[in-house]
Motif scaffolding. Structure first.
Motif, PDB file in Angstrom:
ATOM      1  N   PRO A 196      38.164  44.900  33.565  1.00  0.00           N
ATOM      2  CA  PRO A 196      39.207  44.112  34.219  1.00  0.00           C
ATOM      3  C   PRO A 196      40.106  43.361  33.233  1.00  0.00           C
ATOM      4  O   PRO A 196      39.671  42.954  32.162  1.00  0.00           O
ATOM      5  CB  PRO A 196      38.407  43.110  35.064  1.00  0.00           C
ATOM      6  CG  PRO A 196      37.102  42.969  34.356  1.00  0.00           C
ATOM      7  CD  PRO A 196      36.818  44.308  33.739  1.00  0.00           C
ATOM      8  N   GLN A 197      41.362  43.188  33.652  1.00  0.00           N
ATOM      9  CA  GLN A 197      42.240  42.212  32.986  1.00  0.00           C
ATOM     10  C   GLN A 197      41.688  40.817  33.277  1.00  0.00           C
ATOM     11  O   GLN A 197      41.196  40.554  34.368  1.00  0.00           O
ATOM     12  CB  GLN A 197      43.652  42.263  33.580  1.00  0.00           C
ATOM     13  CG  GLN A 197      44.387  43.553  33.459  1.00  0.00           C
ATOM     14  CD  GLN A 197      45.727  43.485  34.207  1.00  0.00           C
ATOM     15  OE1 GLN A 197      45.946  42.612  35.045  1.00  0.00           O
ATOM     16  NE2 GLN A 197      46.605  44.415  33.909  1.00  0.00           N
ATOM     17  N   ARG A 198      41.802  39.926  32.306  1.00  0.00           N
ATOM     18  CA  ARG A 198      41.354  38.541  32.535  1.00  0.00           C
ATOM     19  C   ARG A 198      42.393  37.580  31.979  1.00  0.00           C
ATOM     20  O   ARG A 198      42.884  37.770  30.869  1.00  0.00           O
ATOM     21  CB  ARG A 198      40.018  38.290  31.816  1.00  0.00           C
ATOM     22  CG  ARG A 198      38.899  39.174  32.314  1.00  0.00           C
ATOM     23  CD  ARG A 198      37.699  39.124  31.390  1.00  0.00           C
ATOM     24  NE  ARG A 198      37.073  37.813  31.355  1.00  0.00           N
ATOM     25  CZ  ARG A 198      36.134  37.464  30.460  1.00  0.00           C
ATOM     26  NH1 ARG A 198      35.735  38.322  29.545  1.00  0.00           N
ATOM     27  NH2 ARG A 198      35.607  36.258  30.499  1.00  0.00           N
ATOM     28  N   LEU A 199      42.734  36.560  32.760  1.00  0.00           N
ATOM     29  CA  LEU A 199      43.597  35.512  32.238  1.00  0.00           C
ATOM     30  C   LEU A 199      43.244  34.171  32.854  1.00  0.00           C
ATOM     31  O   LEU A 199      42.635  34.119  33.912  1.00  0.00           O
ATOM     32  CB  LEU A 199      45.089  35.806  32.425  1.00  0.00           C
ATOM     33  CG  LEU A 199      45.622  36.363  33.711  1.00  0.00           C
ATOM     34  CD1 LEU A 199      47.035  35.864  33.923  1.00  0.00           C
ATOM     35  CD2 LEU A 199      45.662  37.852  33.604  1.00  0.00           C
ATOM     36  N   THR A 200      43.619  33.125  32.144  1.00  0.00           N
ATOM     37  CA  THR A 200      43.360  31.775  32.630  1.00  0.00           C
ATOM     38  C   THR A 200      44.624  31.238  33.267  1.00  0.00           C
ATOM     39  O   THR A 200      45.708  31.327  32.688  1.00  0.00           O
ATOM     40  CB  THR A 200      42.993  30.840  31.460  1.00  0.00           C
ATOM     41  OG1 THR A 200      41.939  31.448  30.728  1.00  0.00           O
ATOM     42  CG2 THR A 200      42.535  29.490  31.973  1.00  0.00           C
ATOM     43  N   ILE A 201      44.473  30.689  34.459  1.00  0.00           N
ATOM     44  CA  ILE A 201      45.622  30.112  35.134  1.00  0.00           C
ATOM     45  C   ILE A 201      45.372  28.617  35.312  1.00  0.00           C
ATOM     46  O   ILE A 201      44.275  28.203  35.694  1.00  0.00           O
ATOM     47  CB  ILE A 201      45.861  30.834  36.478  1.00  0.00           C
ATOM     48  CG1 ILE A 201      46.268  32.282  36.142  1.00  0.00           C
ATOM     49  CG2 ILE A 201      46.922  30.124  37.312  1.00  0.00           C
ATOM     50  CD1 ILE A 201      46.550  33.161  37.292  1.00  0.00           C
ATOM     51  N   ASP A 202      46.367  27.822  34.991  1.00  0.00           N
ATOM     52  CA  ASP A 202      46.219  26.363  35.026  1.00  0.00           C
ATOM     53  C   ASP A 202      46.380  25.864  36.455  1.00  0.00           C
ATOM     54  O   ASP A 202      47.354  25.187  36.791  1.00  0.00           O
ATOM     55  CB  ASP A 202      47.265  25.700  34.116  1.00  0.00           C
ATOM     56  CG  ASP A 202      47.125  26.136  32.667  1.00  0.00           C
ATOM     57  OD1 ASP A 202      46.025  26.598  32.290  1.00  0.00           O
ATOM     58  OD2 ASP A 202      48.103  26.028  31.910  1.00  0.00           O
ATOM     59  N   GLU A 358      39.819  31.475  36.217  1.00  0.00           N
ATOM     60  CA  GLU A 358      40.018  32.750  35.533  1.00  0.00           C
ATOM     61  C   GLU A 358      40.299  33.813  36.583  1.00  0.00           C
ATOM     62  O   GLU A 358      39.583  33.933  37.566  1.00  0.00           O
ATOM     63  CB  GLU A 358      38.770  33.126  34.726  1.00  0.00           C
ATOM     64  CG  GLU A 358      39.011  34.359  33.879  1.00  0.00           C
ATOM     65  CD  GLU A 358      37.783  34.748  33.062  1.00  0.00           C
ATOM     66  OE1 GLU A 358      37.222  33.860  32.376  1.00  0.00           O
ATOM     67  OE2 GLU A 358      37.393  35.915  33.124  1.00  0.00           O
ATOM     68  N   THR A 387      48.301  40.946  35.288  1.00  0.00           N
ATOM     69  CA  THR A 387      48.947  40.202  34.204  1.00  0.00           C
ATOM     70  C   THR A 387      50.460  40.324  34.171  1.00  0.00           C
ATOM     71  O   THR A 387      51.174  39.326  34.137  1.00  0.00           O
ATOM     72  CB  THR A 387      48.459  40.714  32.831  1.00  0.00           C
ATOM     73  OG1 THR A 387      47.102  41.076  32.915  1.00  0.00           O
ATOM     74  CG2 THR A 387      48.683  39.684  31.763  1.00  0.00           C
ATOM     75  N   SER A 388      50.942  41.563  34.099  1.00  0.00           N
ATOM     76  CA  SER A 388      52.375  41.772  33.893  1.00  0.00           C
ATOM     77  C   SER A 388      53.040  42.365  35.129  1.00  0.00           C
ATOM     78  O   SER A 388      54.223  42.665  35.104  1.00  0.00           O
ATOM     79  CB  SER A 388      52.610  42.701  32.694  1.00  0.00           C
ATOM     80  OG  SER A 388      52.324  44.043  33.054  1.00  0.00           O
ATOM     81  N   SER A 396      51.245  34.168  40.113  1.00  0.00           N
ATOM     82  CA  SER A 396      50.539  33.339  39.129  1.00  0.00           C
ATOM     83  C   SER A 396      51.443  32.242  38.582  1.00  0.00           C
ATOM     84  O   SER A 396      50.988  31.287  37.974  1.00  0.00           O
ATOM     85  CB  SER A 396      49.990  34.208  37.988  1.00  0.00           C
ATOM     86  OG  SER A 396      51.017  34.916  37.340  1.00  0.00           O
TER      87      SER A 396
END
Lengths: 459, 183
Positions: A196-202, A358, A387-388, A396
């Motif tokens: 998986p894609q992983r990113l942190t979102i505030d 996340e 993500t993109s 997001s």
């Protein structure tokens, strides 16, 4: 009315923040640290949480490391083929036993003092066996990694740390009827197309959580660029009136929701391609549900009941959630060869403190899809979601604004409102399963999510 | 799981630092950063070859012994020329590409450039470092991204075109909420 004037951090019950009568939720729930701690205990340590798919760990001793709330777990396949979910915390001194995201090993050996564990979490032993360095107070059997309950559903790996809670199927309730149309519909099931894609979102996890519970309405404005580019039906700049893809059947139960949308109302490239007087079989032949190719239709008929086939022909489930933190998109997307294809996508929103989460994104295809089509689906997913993705990069962008609003002492007295009510309505030909809302996509499903949240937090 | 080719390219002939070709490659990357940082996206698309492959693989943390499995088959970007044009069209020609409206302020610092010859005359493989800073609205802090670009450039008589870009990110869990920007 809600008592929204806070004096410092509230320590009392969630009921103060959720007005069941007027369908309002105080923004304070996105900010309050005491509530966040309660969520970790009541929701994330108890619910069935999705950790991935069994095709991510196809071979004996394969493993991936994932999160359940803030708890890291090892998801591993034993030599006998069974899948186990073990807390990634060494019972010796609390070190992470596993220090990579994925791999293959017969023994997970802690790098601190060398205690070793099998893929099923059981304790093998500690170095210098003759000195019995695990002591004589606890037996080896007592020194395994803490185990979660595991349930495989259509290959999706769900786990729960509540040893005495409801079964996975009980927790789905009548919504299983609909989820089976996405996850249990072919001979060889789904296959994950990579890690998986992983990113942190505030932002607080619930900003994305409640949206995933079938917020259809945001599409018209937040995703207006799709309308402007003519990807979706409707007029470029007055989409609010023509409202493409807003009419369909929303279903909900236990905080789980799905939007079932007739394909021909969504995409310009399919407009007018169906007629009312077609049979279910004819409609499915013309427009198979997302992820199903014409070659797979016989399998669909084998695994689905006539009622389910009717739903798939009339308005297949395409977006929604599984409570608490799984987002679902099984949508039509154009592929790079110009054909109309599909993107099969699951998200998890995993809390990382009250102000961050996340966001993980998995792409899927039916196992029996050709390799060439799988590659095109994987690309189309990355271009559309995650993500993109041109759709979800706008989502997001939104969630942090909501959490930031809740930072203000006045801001957090404002409420999220779910007062656009359709009410339960069901056409005669729609199965009597779960709560059914047929018509314009309103707030009913998201309110079901919050009611379930409230019930768990006040239980 | 497919693997990314090893970063060591010593078996291939390296174009020496300061040579005319090296300088042209460096100029391409510097000008490209200028176009992207200034949101001159239509101009940027003119530097792309129509057979472009643009891929930013998902990264996973693996033990050193398994390092060749660090980069995955799934991508944060998994694009070709046509899909890049779609993205640019959305950003430039619609009034509702909210993730970059208001736009973030981005600087792309490109350095550590190494250029290699390939089996095809007039095509070069280029490895460079990318340090990207991104600030948006009134955020106090910057979002950072560092990566290694693996590019393939084609000389078409008077200029280079980008035919292949693979961006190897240093982060497994991205710290920015989206990649609405090109890397």
């Amino acid at each position: 009315m809600l008592d929204n004037v806070q004096k410092g951090f509230a320590k009392d019950s969630i009921s103060r923040y959720i007005d069941l009568e007027n369908r309002e939720v105080s923004l304070a729930v996105l900010h309050d640290e005491a509530i966040y701690e309660e969520e970790l205990h009541r929701i994330f340590a108890k619910s069935w949480l999705m950790l991935g798919h069994d095709t991510e760990i196809p071979n004996p001793n394969d493993y991936v490391v994932r999160f359940m709330g803030e708890d890291q777990v090892i998801v591993a396949r034993s030599p006998d083929g069974s899948v186990h979910v073990s807390l990634n915390v060494c019972p010796h001194r609390g070190m992470h036993v596993c220090i990579s995201d994925s791999g293959n090993t017969r023994a997970h050996k802690c790098i601190y003092h060398g205690w070793a564990f099998r893929p099923d979490g059981s304790f093998i032993g500690a170095p210098v066996e003759r000195e019995q360095m695990h002591g004589k107070i606890k037996t080896k059997k007592e020194l395994g990694l803490k185990q979660a309950r595991v349930h495989l559903y259509g290959g999706l790996i769900f786990a729960s740390f509540d040893q005495n809670g409801p079964s996975f199927e009980e927790s789905l309730g009548e919504m299983k009827f609909y989820y089976d149309m996405l996850f249990q519909r072919t001979d060889n099931g789904l296959e994950v197309l990579g890690p998986p894609q992983r990113l942190t979102i505030d932002a607080n996890w619930k900003t994305a959580g409640e949206q995933s519970a079938s917020d259809g309405y945001h599409m018209l404005t937040l995703h207006q660029s799709l309308l402007e580019r003519g990807v979706m039906g409707g007029e470029p700049n007055s989409a609010h009136e023509s409202a493409p893809a807003m009419y369909g059947v929303n279903v909900a139960g236990n905080g789980h929701t799905l939007r079932c949308i007739p394909a021909d109302t969504t995409f310009t490239m399919m407009a007018g391609s169906t007629t009312e007087d077609m049979t279910d079989a004819q409609r499915l032949e013309l427009m198979p549900p997302p992820g199903i190719t014409k070659e797979l239709l016989p399998q669909l008929a084998k695994h689905m009941s006539p009622e389910q086939m009717h739903v798939l022909a009339k308005a297949p489930p395409v977006v929604g959630n599984i409570f608490p933190n799984v987002g679902i998109l099984f949508i039509y997307v154009p592929l790079r060869d110009g054909s109309l294809g599909s993107g099969l996508v699951l998200h998890t929103m995993n809390p990382r403190g009250p102000h961050h989460f996340e966001w993980s994104t998995w792409f899927f295809a039916e196992n029996d899809t050709s390799e060439n089509v799988k590659a095109m689906m994987r690309a189309a997913c990355a271009q559309g979601v995650g993500t993109s993705g041109v759709i979800e990069q706008d989502d997001s962008d939104t969630w942090p604004h909501m959490s930031e609003s809740a930072r203000g002492v006045v801001g957090r007295t404002e409420t999220m409102k779910y007062q656009a009510i359709l009410g339960q309505t069901r056409a005669a030909d729609w199965p009597d399963k779960a709560e059914v809302y047929e018509g314009f996509s309103k707030d009913d499903c998201q309110w079901n999510w919050w009611k379930n949240y409230h019930a768990i937090m006040t239980r | 799981m497919p693997t990314i080719e090893k970063t060591a390219k010593s078996e291939r002939a390296e174009v020496i630092f300061g040579s005319p070709i090296y300088n042209q490659v460096a100029a391409f990357l510097i000008r490209e950063a200028h176009l992207l940082d200034h949101r001159l996206l239509n101009d940027w698309t003119k530097t792309l070859a129509e057979d472009l492959i643009y891929f930013v693989p998902v990264r996973v943390t693996r033990r050193v012994q398994d390092f060749e499995h660090e980069f995955a088959s799934t991508g944060h970007y998994d694009d070709d020329y046509a899909s890049i044009l779609v993205r640019v069209d959305r950003l430039v020609n619609t009034t509702s590409a909210w993730s970059e409206d208001p736009a973030s302020r981005v600087r792309r610092f490109v350095s550590n450039i190494m250029v290699y010859e390939t089996d095809t005359p007039d095509e070069y493989e280029v490895v460079s470092y990318l340090l990207l800073t991104r600030n948006r609205a009134d955020a106090r802090d910057y979002k950072h991204l560092s990566a290694e670009r693996h590019d393939r450039l084609r000389w078409v008589g008077d200029r280079f075109l980008l035919t292949n870009r693979k961006v190897l990110l240093d982060q497994v869990v991205l710290g920015m909420p989206n990649l609405a920007i090109f890397l």
